[in-house]
Design a protein around this motif. Sequence first.
Motif, PDB file in Angstrom:
ATOM      1  N   ARG A 147      35.931  33.099  40.891  1.00  0.00           N
ATOM      2  CA  ARG A 147      35.820  34.504  40.500  1.00  0.00           C
ATOM      3  C   ARG A 147      34.859  35.191  41.469  1.00  0.00           C
ATOM      4  N   PRO A 148      35.256  36.341  42.017  1.00  0.00           N
ATOM      5  CA  PRO A 148      34.354  37.042  42.933  1.00  0.00           C
ATOM      6  C   PRO A 148      33.164  37.641  42.188  1.00  0.00           C
ATOM      7  N   VAL A 149      32.060  37.718  42.862  1.00  0.00           N
ATOM      8  CA  VAL A 149      30.874  38.357  42.290  1.00  0.00           C
ATOM      9  C   VAL A 149      31.156  39.837  42.062  1.00  0.00           C
ATOM     10  N   ASN A 150      31.815  40.460  43.021  1.00  0.00           N
ATOM     11  CA  ASN A 150      32.158  41.873  42.924  1.00  0.00           C
ATOM     12  C   ASN A 150      33.650  41.995  42.619  1.00  0.00           C
ATOM     13  N   LEU A 151      33.997  41.840  41.364  1.00  0.00           N
ATOM     14  CA  LEU A 151      35.394  41.794  40.930  1.00  0.00           C
ATOM     15  C   LEU A 151      36.162  43.075  41.237  1.00  0.00           C
TER      16      LEU A 151
END
Length: 109
Positions: free
Chosen positions: A42-46
Amino acid sequence: MFVTMNRIPVNPEYAERFEENFRQRAKLVDRMPGFIRNLVLRPVNLAEEPYVVMTFWESEAHFRNWVGSPEFKEGHAKSSTLPREAFREQNRLESFFVVTDSALKEERS
């Protein structure tokens, strides 16, 4: 070793459903010859960055056999349960050969 990275830009309001699809995945790939493991990141900056789904294989041929298998079609049928608006844009598949791996005691070419 052969690694694929599928970059999937998911709209934040669909993130939970997207992740749940992977938690509940059919796990058909786990039984395929040459399969090593699967990671979903999962990206930190979704809101701006894509999820990254990685698969690790003994060889490119093993990966290609998976993609051409009936199990691949069955395993990916679940992903079609998300509507088009769940994705900001088209996913991007990248493939790599491993040059070095610190987890391996003896590095191979």
